[in-house]
Motif scaffolding. Structure first.
Motif, PDB file in Angstrom:
ATOM      1  N   VAL A 444       4.266  12.267 101.425  1.00  0.00           N
ATOM      2  CA  VAL A 444       3.026  12.863 101.929  1.00  0.00           C
ATOM      3  C   VAL A 444       1.935  12.586 100.903  1.00  0.00           C
ATOM      4  O   VAL A 444       2.044  13.024  99.753  1.00  0.00           O
ATOM      5  N   ASP A 445       0.902  11.826 101.288  1.00  0.00           N
ATOM      6  CA  ASP A 445      -0.146  11.453 100.335  1.00  0.00           C
ATOM      7  C   ASP A 445      -1.528  11.924 100.821  1.00  0.00           C
ATOM      8  O   ASP A 445      -1.626  12.674 101.797  1.00  0.00           O
ATOM      9  N   HIS A 446      -2.576  11.460 100.159  1.00  0.00           N
ATOM     10  CA  HIS A 446      -3.933  11.868 100.538  1.00  0.00           C
ATOM     11  C   HIS A 446      -4.220  11.571 102.002  1.00  0.00           C
ATOM     12  O   HIS A 446      -4.791  12.384 102.718  1.00  0.00           O
ATOM     13  N   GLN A 447      -3.804  10.374 102.406  1.00  0.00           N
ATOM     14  CA  GLN A 447      -4.073   9.937 103.771  1.00  0.00           C
ATOM     15  C   GLN A 447      -3.396  10.851 104.797  1.00  0.00           C
ATOM     16  O   GLN A 447      -3.911  11.037 105.892  1.00  0.00           O
ATOM     17  N   SER A 448      -2.230  11.405 104.397  1.00  0.00           N
ATOM     18  CA  SER A 448      -1.498  12.296 105.310  1.00  0.00           C
ATOM     19  C   SER A 448      -2.372  13.478 105.721  1.00  0.00           C
ATOM     20  O   SER A 448      -2.353  13.914 106.869  1.00  0.00           O
ATOM     21  N   GLY A 452      -2.831  12.631 109.302  1.00  0.00           N
ATOM     22  CA  GLY A 452      -1.513  13.042 109.783  1.00  0.00           C
ATOM     23  C   GLY A 452      -0.445  11.948 109.777  1.00  0.00           C
ATOM     24  O   GLY A 452       0.500  11.988 110.546  1.00  0.00           O
ATOM     25  N   THR A 453      -0.577  10.959 108.892  1.00  0.00           N
ATOM     26  CA  THR A 453       0.468   9.939 108.765  1.00  0.00           C
ATOM     27  C   THR A 453       1.200  10.115 107.442  1.00  0.00           C
ATOM     28  O   THR A 453       0.685  10.742 106.510  1.00  0.00           O
ATOM     29  N   VAL A 454       2.412   9.586 107.375  1.00  0.00           N
ATOM     30  CA  VAL A 454       3.182   9.600 106.124  1.00  0.00           C
ATOM     31  C   VAL A 454       3.765   8.201 105.910  1.00  0.00           C
ATOM     32  O   VAL A 454       3.789   7.398 106.842  1.00  0.00           O
ATOM     33  N   THR A 455       4.239   7.950 104.697  1.00  0.00           N
ATOM     34  CA  THR A 455       4.924   6.674 104.497  1.00  0.00           C
ATOM     35  C   THR A 455       6.418   6.918 104.482  1.00  0.00           C
ATOM     36  O   THR A 455       6.905   7.940 103.983  1.00  0.00           O
ATOM     37  N   VAL A 456       7.166   5.958 105.048  1.00  0.00           N
ATOM     38  CA  VAL A 456       8.622   5.961 104.959  1.00  0.00           C
ATOM     39  C   VAL A 456       9.000   4.859 103.996  1.00  0.00           C
ATOM     40  O   VAL A 456       8.611   3.705 104.174  1.00  0.00           O
ATOM     41  N   ARG A 466       4.028   2.941 107.231  1.00  0.00           N
ATOM     42  CA  ARG A 466       3.287   4.161 107.530  1.00  0.00           C
ATOM     43  C   ARG A 466       3.510   4.558 108.989  1.00  0.00           C
ATOM     44  O   ARG A 466       3.395   3.722 109.886  1.00  0.00           O
ATOM     45  N   ILE A 467       3.882   5.822 109.194  1.00  0.00           N
ATOM     46  CA  ILE A 467       4.107   6.299 110.557  1.00  0.00           C
ATOM     47  C   ILE A 467       3.410   7.646 110.758  1.00  0.00           C
ATOM     48  O   ILE A 467       3.000   8.291 109.782  1.00  0.00           O
ATOM     49  N   ASP A 468       3.334   8.048 112.007  1.00  0.00           N
ATOM     50  CA  ASP A 468       2.739   9.341 112.322  1.00  0.00           C
ATOM     51  C   ASP A 468       3.694  10.461 111.913  1.00  0.00           C
ATOM     52  O   ASP A 468       4.889  10.385 112.196  1.00  0.00           O
ATOM     53  N   MET A 469       3.164  11.466 111.246  1.00  0.00           N
ATOM     54  CA  MET A 469       4.010  12.549 110.724  1.00  0.00           C
ATOM     55  C   MET A 469       4.837  13.212 111.818  1.00  0.00           C
ATOM     56  O   MET A 469       5.998  13.552 111.619  1.00  0.00           O
ATOM     57  N   SER A 470       4.242  13.351 112.984  1.00  0.00           N
ATOM     58  CA  SER A 470       4.937  14.040 114.076  1.00  0.00           C
ATOM     59  C   SER A 470       6.122  13.223 114.603  1.00  0.00           C
ATOM     60  O   SER A 470       6.994  13.752 115.291  1.00  0.00           O
ATOM     61  N   GLN A 471       6.141  11.937 114.265  1.00  0.00           N
ATOM     62  CA  GLN A 471       7.209  11.072 114.766  1.00  0.00           C
ATOM     63  C   GLN A 471       8.347  10.895 113.748  1.00  0.00           C
ATOM     64  O   GLN A 471       9.269  10.105 113.994  1.00  0.00           O
ATOM     65  N   THR A 472       8.264  11.603 112.615  1.00  0.00           N
ATOM     66  CA  THR A 472       9.212  11.344 111.532  1.00  0.00           C
ATOM     67  C   THR A 472      10.666  11.528 111.951  1.00  0.00           C
ATOM     68  O   THR A 472      11.505  10.649 111.727  1.00  0.00           O
TER      69      THR A 472
END
Length: 481
Positions: A444-448, A452-456, A466-472
Motif C-alpha cells: 500500500v503506497d501513496h498512490q493507493s 485505490g490501487t496497490v502493487t502485487v 499494479r491492481i485495484d485494491m478491491s480486486q486483491t
RNA sequence: GCGGGUGUAACUCAGUUGGUAGAGUGUUUGCUUCCCAAGCAAAAUGUCGCGAGUUCGAAUCUCGUCACCCGCUCCA
C-alpha cells in the motif's frame, strides 16, 4: 536475477536452521534436551502441513466418487498385528560383530550368503542353505537357529569380512504400551506401525455404510509409530510419523490395471498439484517384495542427502483381508450382486509419508539467488502449500498507509492466511516474506490512497504489478488455482 | 545400535596455558518516510546440552549421559 548452486551437504543444515528460526519445525521438547527423532511443527510448519494434507485429501477422496475417508484409532486389538504379520516380521533379528562393532540383520546376512553361492555356481549348496534358512522361522527358538546357521556356514560380514558374532537378538519395531491400570502382559497393546490395517478391519463397515461397490477406495491420514533402529535425517525418519494412504479394493485379476492407473495419478499429483520438479522424482521398482505384495513401486525424491522414498504404490493382493478373515473368523468376501460372484478383493495401496513429503517440498523450494545485487534466501513454494499466501505491507507506517493496509489485511484474512508487517524498510520486509515462501506481497503506497490501487510483488521474480485494491482477493485466488 | 564428528544468545560462530562469556545476523523500541536485507540511537535474550569428578576456581581437563550431523543399516 540468477540462482546460485548449493552444495548438498550444506542445504540440510540451512534447512534445519531456517525451519527453526522461522517457525516451521522445532526439536521436540527442546528445553529438556530434546527427544531422539521427534520434532514439533511450528506456526508456519503446521499451517503448511495442513495444506499438504488438505490437497491430498481433496484429490484422493472428494474428487473421486468411489473413495471415502476414515480416521481409525491408533490403538487396536492386538490380534490385528498378528494377522497383518507385523508381530512376526517387524521383529528384526539383529546380530553384532564384536570386532568391528558393526550390526547386521541376521536374515540379510544369510540371504546374501545364499546369493553369493548362486553367483559362484554352487546351486546345490545354495539350495541346502536355503532349506535350513526357511526352517529357521518354524524353529522353537528362531534366533538361535539363525545364529547356528550363520555359525555353521561360517558366514562373514560382506563389508568387513569379519565374523566375530554375538547372539542373534530380536528388535521389536512396534511400540508397546499397557491398556488398563494394571501393567501385565494381558493388557499389552501396540501403537500402530502403519495406518493401513485400520482400513482393512473396517472394510465391511465402510463398504456398507457408504454403499460402495468394488472397485472402491478407503483413504486415511494418520499417525503411525515405528521403533526404528536407525533414525535421523531431520524429519525424514521419525519414530512418530504421519501417513497419507489409500487402499483401493478391486476384483482379483484387475489389480495390474488399477495399479498402473494409480501410479500415473499419484505421479501427476506431485508434479501438477504440488509443483515438484519432475527431474527430482524417480521411480523405483521393488525386486524384493514384502510378504503381502505382488508388485511394488516407490516414488522417490532427490533429497539433499540422497534419493529416498516418499510414497509407495503396492499391490497388496488379498493378503490382508484373507488374513483378517482367518484370524477374526469373519467373512471378508465381497459379493457382486450383478454377477453373483464372491471374492476377497485385491488391494492396490498408495501410501505417502506426510512428513517426508513436507521435507521434500521444503528442500525442493529452498533456493538462494540475487536480487538487485543482494543475495537472498527464498522458498519457492507452490502457492497452494505456502503457509502464508500474502503479506500486506504499507510502504510507510504513517500518512494513512498503515491503516489502509491493516484494513486490507483484515479483508484478505477472510479468504486465506495473510500477514501484516510494517516493521523496518520495505526491502527488508520483502526478504522476510521470501524466506517463508509467501508468494505475494501487497504494498500500500501513496498512490493507493489517491486512487485505490496497490502493487502485487511476485516472490520468484521480484516484479510488481499494479491492481485495484478491491480486486486483491480475487487476484490472489486466481493465481493460486 | 556401531564408528567418526559436533554441541557457547533465536541463527552462524569466536572464546588464549583453567580465573564464571563476546561478535555478526536476527528480534523489540524510537528517529529517518523509504519499492527490494540503508542509516542513527537504545534495549532484550546465556541452565556455556545435561550430570558427576579433578581443582581455591571449569565453557576450557576427565568420566558418564543426552541431542544433532556423516557413514553402516533400515524404511513410509
Amino acid at each position: 536475477m540468477q540462482g546460485t548452486s548449493l552444495s548438498p551437504d550444506k542445504v540440510m543444515h540451512k534447512l534445519v536452521s531456517l525451519a527453526k528460526r522461522r517457525g516451521f519445525i522445532f526439536p521436540s521438547s527442546e528445553i529438556y534436551g530434546g527427544l531422539s527423532s521427534c520434532f514439533d511443527y511450528g506456526p508456519l510448519g503446521s499451517e503448511m502441513k495442513r495444506n499438504i494434507k488438505e490437497l491430498w485429501w481433496n484429490s484422493m477422496t472428494r474428487r473421486h466418487q468411489n473413495i471415502v475417508g476414515i480416521d481409525a484409532s491408533i490403538m487396536m486389538n492386538p490380534t490385528v498385528w498378528e494377522a497383518s504379520g507385523h508381530v512376526a516380521s517387524f521383529n528384526d533379528p539383529m546380530i553384532d560383530d564384536r570386532t568391528t562393532k558393526r550390526r547386521y540383520r541376521a536374515d540379510h546376512l544369510i540371504e546374501n550368503h545364499i546369493e553369493k553361492l548362486r553367483r559362484d555356481g554352487k546351486d546345490d549348496e545354495a539350495l541346502r542353505v536355503q532349506t535350513v534358512y526357511e526352517a529357521c522361522g518354524a524353529a522353537e527358538e528362531p534366533n538361535r537357529a539363525l545364529y547356528q546357521l550363520i555359525f555353521d556356514e561360517a558366514i562373514k560380514a560382506p563389508d568387513t569380512g569379519s565374523g566375530d558374532w554375538t547372539e542373534v537378538r530380536q528388535f521389536n519395531l512396534m511400540f508397546q504400551c499397557n491398556m488398563g491400570a494394571v501393567a501385565d502382559s494381558s493388557g499389552v497393546v501396540y501403537l500402530r506401525p502403519e495406518t493401513a490395517q485400520g482400513i482393512f478391519v473396517n472394510f465391511h463397515n465402510v463398504r456398507e455404510a457408504s454403499r460402495m461397490k468394488v472397485p472402491f477406495g478407503i483413504a486415511q491420514i494418520g499417525k503411525a509409530f515405528r521403533n526404528e533402529i536407525v533414525k535421523g535425517n531431520f524429519i525424514f525418519r521419525m519414530v512418530e510419523f504421519e501417513q497419507m494412504e489409500m487402499q483401493y479394493f478391486v476384483k482379483p485379476g484387475t489389480q495390474a490395471e488399477a495399479f498402473e492407473a494409480w501410479r500415473e495419478e499419484r505421479y501427476q499429483w506431485y508434479t501438477r498439484q504440488l509443483g515438484i520438479r519432475p527431474e527430482k522424482l524417480h521411480w523405483y521398482k521393488h525386486d524384493k517384495l514384502a510378504h503381502y505384495a505382488d508388485l511394488a513401486y516407490d516414488i522417490k525424491f532427490e533429497f539433499p542427502f540422497g534419493i529416498e522414498e516418499i510414497e509407495g504404490i503396492h499391490s497388496r493382493t488379498d493378503f490382508d483381508l484373507s488374513r483378517h478373515q482367518e484370524y477374526s473368523g469373519k467373512n471378508m468376501e465381497y459379493v457382486d450382486q450383478l454377477t453373483n460372484e464372491r471374492f476377497i478383493p485385491y488391494v492396490v495401496e498408495t501410501s505417502a509419508g506426510c512428513d517426508r513429503l513436507f521435507l521434500a517440498i521444503l528442500s525442493d523450494a529452498y533456493s538462494e539467488d540475487v536480487v538487485d545485487g543482494e543475495e537472498r534466501v527464498v522458498l519457492k513454494l507452490s502457492p497452494k502449500v505456502a503457509p502464508v499466501k500474502a503479506a500486506v505491507l504499507p510502504l510507510m507506517k504513517k500518512g494513512g498507509m498503515g491503516e489502509a493496509a491493516m484494513k486490507l489485511r483484515d479483508e484478505l484474512a477472510e479468504s486465506f492466511p495473510v500477514q501484516y508487517d510494517d516493521a523496518a524498510s520495505i526491502g527488508k520486509r520483502y526478504r522476510r516474506q521470501d524466506e517463508i515462501g509467501t508468494p505475494f506481497c501487497i504494498t500500500v503506497d501513496h498512490q493507493s490512497l489517491e486512487n485505490g490501487t496497490v502493487t502485487v510483488r511476485f516472490r520468484d521474480t521480484a516484479e510488481q504489478e499494479r491492481i485495484d485494491m478491491s480486486q486483491t482477493a480475487a487476484f490472489i485466488t486466481a493465481k493460486m488455482a
